[in-house]
Design a protein around this motif. Structure first.
Motif, short mmCIF file in Angstrom:
data_model
loop_
_atom_site.label_atom_id
_atom_site.label_comp_id
_atom_site.label_asym_id
_atom_site.label_seq_id
_atom_site.Cartn_x
_atom_site.Cartn_y
_atom_site.Cartn_z
N ALA A 99 35.21 38.86 32.67
CA ALA A 99 34.62 37.46 31.92
C ALA A 99 34.51 37.75 30.22
O ALA A 99 34.78 37.27 29.08
CB ALA A 99 33.18 36.94 32.10
N ARG A 100 34.12 39.06 29.81
CA ARG A 100 34.32 39.80 28.30
C ARG A 100 35.24 39.55 27.57
O ARG A 100 35.40 40.50 26.80
CB ARG A 100 33.59 41.31 28.84
CG ARG A 100 33.02 41.69 27.64
CD ARG A 100 32.46 43.14 27.89
NE ARG A 100 31.94 44.06 26.72
CZ ARG A 100 31.57 45.04 27.00
NH1 ARG A 100 31.22 45.98 27.44
NH2 ARG A 100 31.52 45.26 25.43
N ILE A 101 36.84 39.49 28.73
CA ILE A 101 38.32 40.61 28.18
C ILE A 101 37.92 38.82 27.40
O ILE A 101 38.71 37.82 28.41
CB ILE A 101 38.83 40.81 28.95
CG1 ILE A 101 38.51 42.04 29.91
CG2 ILE A 101 40.20 40.73 28.18
CD1 ILE A 101 39.80 41.98 30.58
N HIS A 102 39.28 39.19 25.99
CA HIS A 102 39.08 37.84 25.45
C HIS A 102 40.43 37.70 25.27
O HIS A 102 40.58 36.20 24.93
CB HIS A 102 38.13 37.84 24.31
CG HIS A 102 36.61 37.62 24.15
ND1 HIS A 102 36.16 37.53 22.91
CD2 HIS A 102 35.72 37.58 25.65
CE1 HIS A 102 35.14 37.50 23.39
NE2 HIS A 102 34.45 37.39 24.84
N ASN A 103 41.47 38.40 25.15
CA ASN A 103 42.57 38.50 24.90
C ASN A 103 43.02 39.99 25.64
O ASN A 103 42.48 41.06 25.23
CB ASN A 103 43.07 39.10 23.09
CG ASN A 103 44.30 39.12 23.39
OD1 ASN A 103 44.78 37.92 23.52
ND2 ASN A 103 44.60 40.03 22.33
N VAL A 104 44.76 39.33 25.83
CA VAL A 104 45.35 40.08 26.87
C VAL A 104 46.85 40.45 26.33
O VAL A 104 47.47 39.45 25.89
CB VAL A 104 45.66 39.88 28.64
CG1 VAL A 104 45.96 40.52 28.77
CG2 VAL A 104 44.12 39.37 29.12
N VAL A 147 47.61 37.49 35.03
CA VAL A 147 47.14 36.41 36.07
C VAL A 147 46.07 36.54 36.87
O VAL A 147 44.61 35.59 36.38
CB VAL A 147 48.32 36.72 37.05
CG1 VAL A 147 48.26 35.20 38.13
CG2 VAL A 147 49.55 36.36 36.26
N LEU A 148 45.21 37.68 37.37
CA LEU A 148 43.85 38.21 37.96
C LEU A 148 43.01 37.80 37.34
O LEU A 148 41.76 37.36 37.58
CB LEU A 148 44.18 39.50 38.38
CG LEU A 148 43.08 40.12 39.20
CD1 LEU A 148 42.73 39.42 40.55
CD2 LEU A 148 42.98 41.23 39.31
N ILE A 149 43.19 38.33 35.92
CA ILE A 149 42.13 38.16 34.83
C ILE A 149 42.19 36.93 34.25
O ILE A 149 41.31 36.42 34.26
CB ILE A 149 42.64 38.92 33.54
CG1 ILE A 149 42.48 40.33 33.65
CG2 ILE A 149 41.62 38.45 32.10
CD1 ILE A 149 43.37 41.65 32.15
#
Length: 505
Positions: A99-104, A147-149
């Motif tokens: 939830a902390r990851i904003h950009n991949v 996809v998992l994130i």
């Protein structure tokens, strides 16, 4: 609030990077000085500088460090978090909730594509470094991690989960014709010219320009003068020749701009999958970056004079990720080039409650043109005085700039405006180059009412609005030249609205 990070141990990080990852780590480390080294070897004058071979020792050390990083770097998945372990002597264990990851961001250079791998970069709001960099993973593993994130992050955020992953919905693609227009509109070719000149001056033969001017330039001018006399060239012929040279330079720069546009934006595709936007682009190096829609903090529509000639605009966004200068893969350009109707439709689709096309725009008072004209007045008078001192009465011609500056100020003031809706605040400025800057009200982080001495004299004020992740090159989100009473009332209205809403990242 995001959930607490789950308990994790070093044993949970049990996956290795791709076996060839050390090669890409080495290439990244060499990138900072491989070009200066190559130019030094090509253009260096001295002979017998055996100490330069010590550079090979440095390369050997970098190879050892790259191999060490490969053997000591591990990652794994625990519940709804990514676990990253690195180092052997100085160990580091990081637990990063999805939830902390904003950009991949996924990158594939030509070398990456040869080996079938990709570099993965995970970014969050704030900070000077990405949450994690994986250089490199197999392409299939990188896409699976993305996809998992996306799935786990959506579930943690409380969004409705789907039994199956929805197919991506295309929002915008750029065919070849649009890329050519983008190259003609942009000025990317000047970047190549400036870089080439800088490299030549920095790493070229010493005093090359001075040597040419002293020894060869005069002879070349004499040859050119003799050729011109033999062909009986007049002033008109010289003017035509100069115009043709200038036109050739312009064409060359535009061709370079088109080439760069093709390299950077070939295959550009903006798509939507659930609540996440994804952009793919690039000819030789492929870039793939995605971000949840709620992470978009502010929007910028741009329209230069060339944009208007081609009936096009561009749409950029600022996202809540680190603004570090090296994070070039953050999603910023939603529409590098598109028609005005396509840009408006894209904004309406992504901000359905904002009513972008239905906003009621308000102009600023007429005194704004005088405020814009005033700074040019003392500068023009100073330049006039200097010109009269140097050229006599002919220096008074500088005063002809004043009516031009007054006309420009009136045109700029006529374009300044702002709009406030239930969900959106927007400003517009510019004459030759125009821009529209807007943000959702619940994305505003700070309000500031500013009054300069001129503001106090004219009874006006400027309202500055701040959001997270504002780009350094983005125009400011501010409303200028408002009457003080209107500025205070608008500030209080926005402050009251912000107090009633949670801050959305």
């Amino acid at each position: 609030m995001p959930p607490a990070a789950p308990d994790a141990t070093a044993q949970d990080a049990d996956r290795r990077l791709h076996p060839m990852s050390w090669l890409f780590v080495l290439a990244q480390q060499l990138k900072s000085f491989i070009v200066p080294l190559a130019l030094m070897l090509l253009f260096g004058r001295g002979e017998g500088h055996m100490y330069q071979l010590w550079g090979l020792v440095g390369v050997g050390v970098l190879v050892a460090l790259s191999l060490w990083q490969y053997f000591t770097y591990r990652y794994g998945i625990v519940d709804d978090a990514l676990v990253v372990r690195s180092g052997r002597l100085e160990r580091s264990l990081r637990v990063i909730p999805f939830a902390r990851i904003h950009n991949v961001a996924l990158q594939q250079t030509l070398l990456h594509r040869v080996f079938g791998v990709a570099e993965v970069r995970l970014e969050s709001a704030g900070g000077q470094k990405p949450e994690a960099e994986m250089r490199v993973l197999k392409l299939g593993d990188a896409l699976a991690l993305e996809v998992l994130i996306r799935q786990r992050g959506r579930a943690v955020d409380g969004a409705a989960e789907e039994s199956r992953e929805a197919a991506p919905r295309p929002l915008l693609t750029l065919p070849l014709g649009e890329l050519v227009r983008l190259g003609l509109i942009s000025n990317r070719g000047m970047v190549v010219v400036a870089a080439a000149m800088a490299a030549l001056s920095q790493f070229g033969p010493e005093d090359a320009v001075e040597d040419y001017l002293e020894k060869q330039a005069e002879q070349d001018l004499r040859v050119a003068a003799v050729w011109a006399d033999n062909h009986h060239l007049g002033a008109v012929d010289y003017a035509i020749g100069a115009a043709m040279v200038l036109l050739a330079l312009i064409v060359l720069v535009r061709l370079l701009s088109i080439a760069l546009a093709l390299l950077q934006f070939h295959g550009f595709a903006l798509s939507e999958r659930g609540r996440r936007l994804t952009v793919e682009r690039g000819l030789l190096a492929r870039w793939r970056t995605s971000v949840p829609r709620r992470r978009i903090q502010s929007w910028t529509l741009r329209e230069s004079l060339l944009h208007r000639l081609f009936r096009r605009r561009s749409l950029d966004v600022d996202t809540a990720v680190s603004a570090h200068s090296q994070q070039q893969r953050a999603l910023r350009e939603l529409a590098p080039i598109a028609t005005p109707d396509a840009c408006d439709a894209l904004v309406d689709h992504l901000l359905p409650k904002a009513g972008w096309t239905a906003l009621a725009w308000r102009a600023v008072p007429d005194v704004a043109w005088w405020r814009l004209f005033l700074p040019s007045l003392p500068i023009t008078l100073l330049l006039t005085a200097l010109a009269c001192w140097r050229f006599g009465c002919w220096g008074l011609l500088v005063l002809l700039w004043l009516p031009v500056a007054a006309f420009k100020a009136r045109q700029l003031a006529r374009r300044i405006g702002y709009a406030l809706g239930e969900e959106l605040v927007a400003v517009r400025e510019g004459w030759w180059s125009r821009h529209w800057r807007f943000a959702e009200i619940d994305k505003l982080q700070a309000l500031q009412l500013v009054r300069t001495p001129l503001d106090r004299h004219f009874g006006t004020a400027t309202l500055k609005l701040d959001t997270a992740g504002a780009g350094t090159m983005a125009p400011p989100l501010r409303i200028r030249f408002l009457p003080e009473a209107d500025a205070r009332a608008l500030c209080q209205r926005l402050a009251h609205a912000l107090a009633q809403r949670p801050l959305h990242w």
